[in-house]
Design an enzyme around this catalytic site. Structure first.
Site, PDB file in Angstrom:
ATOM      1  N   MET A  80     -52.486  25.514 -31.677  1.00 33.23           N
ATOM      2  CA  MET A  80     -53.140  25.194 -30.413  1.00 33.23           C
ATOM      3  C   MET A  80     -52.161  24.581 -29.413  1.00 33.23           C
ATOM      4  O   MET A  80     -51.048  24.205 -29.763  1.00 33.23           O
ATOM      5  CB  MET A  80     -54.297  24.230 -30.664  1.00 33.23           C
ATOM      6  CG  MET A  80     -55.411  24.820 -31.526  1.00 33.23           C
ATOM      7  SD  MET A  80     -56.739  23.652 -31.872  1.00 33.23           S
ATOM      8  CE  MET A  80     -57.462  23.445 -30.240  1.00 33.23           C
ATOM      9  N   HIS A  81     -52.595  24.500 -28.167  1.00 32.11           N
ATOM     10  CA  HIS A  81     -51.952  23.734 -27.085  1.00 32.11           C
ATOM     11  C   HIS A  81     -50.698  24.364 -26.492  1.00 32.11           C
ATOM     12  O   HIS A  81     -50.243  23.930 -25.432  1.00 32.11           O
ATOM     13  CB  HIS A  81     -51.589  22.312 -27.542  1.00 32.11           C
ATOM     14  CG  HIS A  81     -52.641  21.601 -28.315  1.00 32.11           C
ATOM     15  ND1 HIS A  81     -53.917  21.397 -27.824  1.00 32.11           N
ATOM     16  CD2 HIS A  81     -52.617  21.034 -29.547  1.00 32.11           C
ATOM     17  CE1 HIS A  81     -54.626  20.733 -28.726  1.00 32.11           C
ATOM     18  NE2 HIS A  81     -53.867  20.507 -29.767  1.00 32.11           N
ATOM     19  N   ASP A 237     -56.380  27.054 -34.684  1.00 34.40           N
ATOM     20  CA  ASP A 237     -56.188  27.056 -36.135  1.00 34.40           C
ATOM     21  C   ASP A 237     -57.172  26.162 -36.880  1.00 34.40           C
ATOM     22  O   ASP A 237     -57.642  26.514 -37.971  1.00 34.40           O
ATOM     23  CB  ASP A 237     -54.745  26.699 -36.492  1.00 34.40           C
ATOM     24  CG  ASP A 237     -54.240  25.438 -35.812  1.00 34.40           C
ATOM     25  OD1 ASP A 237     -55.026  24.750 -35.137  1.00 34.40           O
ATOM     26  OD2 ASP A 237     -53.028  25.147 -35.939  1.00 34.40           O
TER      27      ASP A 237
END
Length: 489
Positions: A80-81, A237
């Protein structure tokens, strides 16, 4: 059959499951992280695509061309991110800035000032790992490049663009950007504007179990699949791992020991608690949310220590298991903050520490300290969740760390919670991604999202739990007075 692809930090992993949910094939391809400056973490998106194609080739070789061609849908999971910046022609403008990158700490404070309602809308503190501060850093330090940004994609969604030609994300992954109205499950114009971004630079949003497009004909041919293969919305995830482990109903939870460490609990409503650095995100399934504590370095601490000592994990774990009670009680303490920390400290400058070393300590004692330190980090995360009104008595264990029964028992003893491992639990997000593909192809949630068969159950040992408490208290004390080393800030 259904294909799930998980774009991790250290590996692209993929699985194929059958129409009954059985795991038929698993493969992976390694990735490297570039760290050109202190506290930077970057990857080239082109490497993700190559690794994904290589992994699909491995699966096709395992199953055979004819059988692999029976895949009906594909799901995506991903770290992520991360910020993939694209120009008007969808060309990548710079290496992707990853979740573990902490260069944007100053921009976090600025974002909080610009967006007074940030916590209420996004449900989270502004942390350097999130996407919005990364873009503010780019605007400040690479202004010419920033002016060319036409769109921003999260890592798994950049893979989707290569696969389908479409720019789409899902609420679970988008919730980690600080641009999403997490309760409303839609982009927030207010938060976008606070970081200098616009809605037209964002991908469309679909639920993780919905179709987001179909494979491009050229990709289908290269992968040996039909042109009508559907690609599901997928998930970040954590949410994908939840689907894989059957954590889809309120109160369900799991513990993930991957590169990072995650404690994940499903909620039936938006329940933010940013004061304790708890993440409140959308689940990838409709009208569900989750709370999550995150430590930035988990199983990666063990990999780091093994590289440092030129030993493989299996051999080191065997040495650790031979330590007696006295050796465990006198082992050093380890703070696992190799990349700073999120829950509960929100401290990008936190550093890793071995404390209490003596000439008598061998590498097994230090290795135990690493396992214990990561376990104590998970205890801090669980305490933060409990302070937010969420408690658990049992957690499923997934990720690479789930392969060690010794570590699983240590986690049970430290957390004082039953730990359960599952058949196929090491597949993590890839299994959840495959299940989301199945849902996008018409599968029913009750059938698709069953909890996998239990492999082992680790009950907490009350005596060992009590013995760990003085070490946990000292572990917490050590962090408090330690400033970052000169030059680290």
């Amino acid at each position: 059959m259904y294909l799930g692809i998980d774009l991790g930090t250290s590996e692209v992993k993929a699985v194929v499951i059958g129409a009954d949910g059985a795991l038929l094939a698993l493969a992976g391809s390694a990735l490297n992280v570039s760290r050109p400056h202190p506290r930077w973490s970057e990857q080239a998106p082109a490497d993700w695509w190559q690794a994904a194609c290589d992994t699909v080739d491995k699966l096709r070789a395992q199953l055979g061309e004819e059988r692999f061609r029976q895949v009906r849908a594909i799901g995506l999971s991903g770290q992520m991110h991360g910020a993939v910046l694209l120009d008007a022609d969808d060309r990548v403008l710079r290496p992707a800035i990853l979740w573990s990158d902490s260069r944007s700490a100053p921009e976090c404070a600025e974002l909080a000032q610009r967006a007074p309602r940030l916590h209420a809308i996004a449900g989270n503190l502004a942390m350097p790992g999130f996407t919005a501060p990364k873009l503010m850093w780019v605007a400040r330090h690479e202004p010419q490049l920033f002016s060319r940004i036409a769109s921003v994609l999260l890592p798994k969604d950049w893979l989707r663009l290569q696969m389908t030609g479409r720019k789409v994300s899902d609420p679970s992954d988008a919730a980690g950007t600080l641009w999403l109205d997490v309760e409303g499950r839609n982009w927030s114009d207010e938060l976008l504007a606070a970081s200098g971004m616009r809605r037209d630079q964002m991908p469309a949003l679909v639920d993780g179990s919905a179709a987001s497009g179909a494979l491009l004909p050229a990709v289908a041919r290269a992968w040996g699949l039909r042109d009508d293969v559907v690609v599901a919305g997928g998930a970040g995830d954590g949410a994908a791992s939840a689907v894989g482990i059957g954590a889809v109903n309120p109160g369900d939870g799991f513990l993930s020991l991957g590169t990072s460490g995650v404690l994940f609990v499903v909620n039936d409503r938006f329940r933010p608690n940013p004061a304790r650095a708890i993440h409140a995100f959308c689940h990838t399934l409709p009208q569900r949310w989750h709370q999550m504590s995150v430590m930035l370095s988990a199983a990666s601490c063990l990999r780091w220590f093994c590289r440092l000592c030129s030993v493989d994990e299996k051999s080191l774990l065997a040495e650790i298991e031979q330590l007696d009670h006295e050796q465990l009680a006198n082992a050093p303490l380890f703070l696992p903050y190799l990349s700073g920390e999120r829950t509960p400290h929100n401290d990008p400058y936190a550093s890793g520490v071995f404390h209490g070393l003596s000439p008598e300590h061998q590498r097994a004692a230090l290795g135990y300290a690493v396992l214990e330190g990561v376990s104590f980090g998970m205890v801090d995360g669980l305490d933060a969740l409990r302070a937010a009104g969420t408690d658990v008595s049992e957690l499923s264990l997934v990720g690479g760390g789930a392969r060690s029964p010794y570590w699983a028992q240590l986690l049970a003893d430290a957390l004082n919670v039953r730990i359960v491992t599952h058949v196929g639990g090491e597949a993590g997000g890839a299994l959840g991604a495959a299940r989301l593909a199945w849902l996008a192809d018409g599968g029913q949630e009750a059938e698709v999202c069953r909890k996998p068969l239990r492999h082992a159950v680790f009950e907490p040992d009350a005596v060992r739990h009590a013995a760990l408490q003085p070490r946990l208290a000292r572990y917490r004390e050590i962090y408090q007075p330690l400033p970052p080393l000169p030059g680290v800030e």
